[in-house]
Design a protein around this motif. Structure first.
Motif, short mmCIF file in Angstrom:
data_model
loop_
_atom_site.label_atom_id
_atom_site.label_comp_id
_atom_site.label_asym_id
_atom_site.label_seq_id
_atom_site.Cartn_x
_atom_site.Cartn_y
_atom_site.Cartn_z
N MET A 91 -18.07 -49.86 61.37
CA MET A 91 -16.88 -49.19 60.86
C MET A 91 -16.37 -49.78 59.54
SD MET A 91 -14.77 -48.80 64.43
CE MET A 91 -13.26 -48.57 63.54
N HIS A 92 -16.42 -51.11 59.44
CA HIS A 92 -15.77 -51.76 58.30
C HIS A 92 -16.49 -53.06 57.98
CE1 HIS A 92 -12.45 -52.74 55.62
NE2 HIS A 92 -12.38 -53.93 56.18
N LEU A 93 -16.73 -53.31 56.70
CA LEU A 93 -17.39 -54.54 56.24
C LEU A 93 -16.43 -55.28 55.32
CD1 LEU A 93 -20.11 -56.12 56.21
CD2 LEU A 93 -20.70 -54.78 54.17
N THR A 94 -16.30 -56.59 55.53
CA THR A 94 -15.39 -57.38 54.70
C THR A 94 -15.98 -58.76 54.42
OG1 THR A 94 -13.14 -58.26 54.49
CG2 THR A 94 -14.08 -58.26 56.69
N ALA A 95 -15.52 -59.35 53.32
CA ALA A 95 -15.89 -60.71 52.96
C ALA A 95 -14.73 -61.67 53.21
CB ALA A 95 -16.31 -60.78 51.49
N SER A 96 -13.64 -61.15 53.77
CA SER A 96 -12.44 -61.94 54.02
C SER A 96 -12.39 -62.41 55.47
CB SER A 96 -11.20 -61.11 53.71
OG SER A 96 -10.04 -61.74 54.20
N GLN A 97 -12.39 -63.72 55.66
CA GLN A 97 -12.27 -64.27 57.01
C GLN A 97 -10.90 -63.95 57.60
OE1 GLN A 97 -13.17 -68.34 55.97
NE2 GLN A 97 -15.30 -68.12 56.62
N ASP A 98 -9.88 -63.88 56.76
CA ASP A 98 -8.54 -63.55 57.24
C ASP A 98 -8.51 -62.14 57.81
OD1 ASP A 98 -7.81 -66.03 56.25
OD2 ASP A 98 -6.89 -65.23 54.43
N GLU A 99 -9.10 -61.20 57.08
CA GLU A 99 -9.15 -59.82 57.55
C GLU A 99 -9.98 -59.71 58.82
OE1 GLU A 99 -10.00 -55.32 55.89
OE2 GLU A 99 -10.77 -57.02 54.74
N ALA A 100 -11.12 -60.42 58.86
CA ALA A 100 -11.98 -60.39 60.04
C ALA A 100 -11.24 -60.93 61.27
CB ALA A 100 -13.24 -61.21 59.80
N ALA A 101 -10.46 -61.99 61.08
CA ALA A 101 -9.71 -62.57 62.19
C ALA A 101 -8.69 -61.59 62.75
CB ALA A 101 -9.02 -63.85 61.75
N SER A 102 -8.17 -60.71 61.90
CA SER A 102 -7.18 -59.75 62.37
C SER A 102 -7.80 -58.69 63.29
CB SER A 102 -6.48 -59.06 61.19
OG SER A 102 -7.36 -58.16 60.54
N PHE A 103 -9.12 -58.57 63.27
CA PHE A 103 -9.81 -57.61 64.14
C PHE A 103 -10.22 -58.20 65.48
CE2 PHE A 103 -11.15 -55.84 59.87
CZ PHE A 103 -10.25 -54.79 59.91
N MET A 104 -9.99 -59.47 65.69
CA MET A 104 -10.45 -60.13 66.91
C MET A 104 -9.45 -59.91 68.04
SD MET A 104 -12.14 -63.56 65.35
CE MET A 104 -13.02 -63.96 66.84
N ASP A 105 -9.22 -58.64 68.37
CA ASP A 105 -8.25 -58.30 69.41
C ASP A 105 -8.92 -57.90 70.72
OD1 ASP A 105 -9.32 -55.89 68.72
OD2 ASP A 105 -7.46 -54.98 68.05
N GLY A 106 -10.24 -57.86 70.74
CA GLY A 106 -10.94 -57.51 71.96
C GLY A 106 -11.30 -56.05 72.08
N GLU A 107 -10.68 -55.19 71.29
CA GLU A 107 -10.99 -53.76 71.36
C GLU A 107 -12.24 -53.40 70.59
OE1 GLU A 107 -7.79 -51.11 70.44
OE2 GLU A 107 -6.32 -52.42 71.40
N HIS A 108 -12.59 -54.21 69.61
CA HIS A 108 -13.76 -53.95 68.78
C HIS A 108 -14.70 -55.14 68.82
CE1 HIS A 108 -10.64 -51.28 67.07
NE2 HIS A 108 -11.65 -50.44 66.96
N VAL A 109 -15.91 -54.92 68.33
CA VAL A 109 -16.90 -55.99 68.24
C VAL A 109 -16.97 -56.43 66.78
CG1 VAL A 109 -19.33 -56.57 68.54
CG2 VAL A 109 -18.20 -55.05 70.17
N LEU A 110 -16.89 -57.72 66.55
CA LEU A 110 -16.96 -58.27 65.20
C LEU A 110 -18.25 -59.09 65.09
CD1 LEU A 110 -15.37 -58.49 62.52
CD2 LEU A 110 -14.46 -60.64 63.39
N LEU A 111 -19.10 -58.72 64.16
CA LEU A 111 -20.36 -59.42 63.93
C LEU A 111 -20.30 -60.09 62.57
CD1 LEU A 111 -22.81 -56.58 65.05
CD2 LEU A 111 -21.94 -58.48 66.45
#
Length: 151
Positions: A91-111
């Motif tokens: 769905m979304h690609l980022t180079a920001s660790q801060d932005e990636a951390a905001s997605f770590m809510d359990g509803e999505h998978v972060l690779l």
């Protein structure tokens, strides 16, 4: 979706791999990024690849620099999991660790995957064009000689 690379957007093609792993005697699937390739206009990479745009934002410049200064810079891919089939959709690609951390809510998978050298150079160029963002907290006002003590 833009098909050409600009100063702040780059279309990438990504493939995902489901890797069987054994956890506590049970077999499970662990997803990982198989390949991450810059999109070449007119190139058909097949159904196993999905298009996702890496977009840079001026308010994330500090996070980009932090990532580039790491011993191994990474890109982070947010995926949505189909509850029935278990398949992942990028769905979304980022180079920001801060932005990636905001997605770590359990509803999505972060690779995550290592950032290709060409992408590192592109982000470094972006920072050169737009400058480094230095975040500074609000400074406490000094009290003393020549200043009102507020009394």
């Amino acid at each position: 979706m833009h098909s050409e690379k600009t100063t702040d957007q780059w279309l990438m093609q990504v493939s995902l791999q489901a890797v069987p792993v054994e956890v506590g005697g049970w077999e499970s699937i662990r997803w990982q990024i198989g390949e991450l390739l810059p999109d070449a206009p007119g190139t058909d990479r097949g159904e196993e690849f999905s298009a996702v745009t890496l977009e840079l934002h001026k308010d994330e410049r500090t996070a980009y620099r932090f990532n580039l200064n790491a011993s191994e810079p990474h890109l982070f891919l947010l995926c949505c999991e189909d509850e029935v089939s278990g398949a992942l959709t990028p769905m979304h690609l980022t180079a920001s660790q801060d932005e990636a951390a905001s997605f770590m809510d359990g509803e999505h998978v972060l690779l995550e995957t290592s950032m290709p050298p060409a992408v590192q150079c592109w982000i470094d160029s972006y920072l050169g064009i737009h400058g480094e963002l230095i975040e500074s907290g609000r400074k406490k006002k000094k009290r003393g000689k020549g200043r009102s003590s507020g009394r």
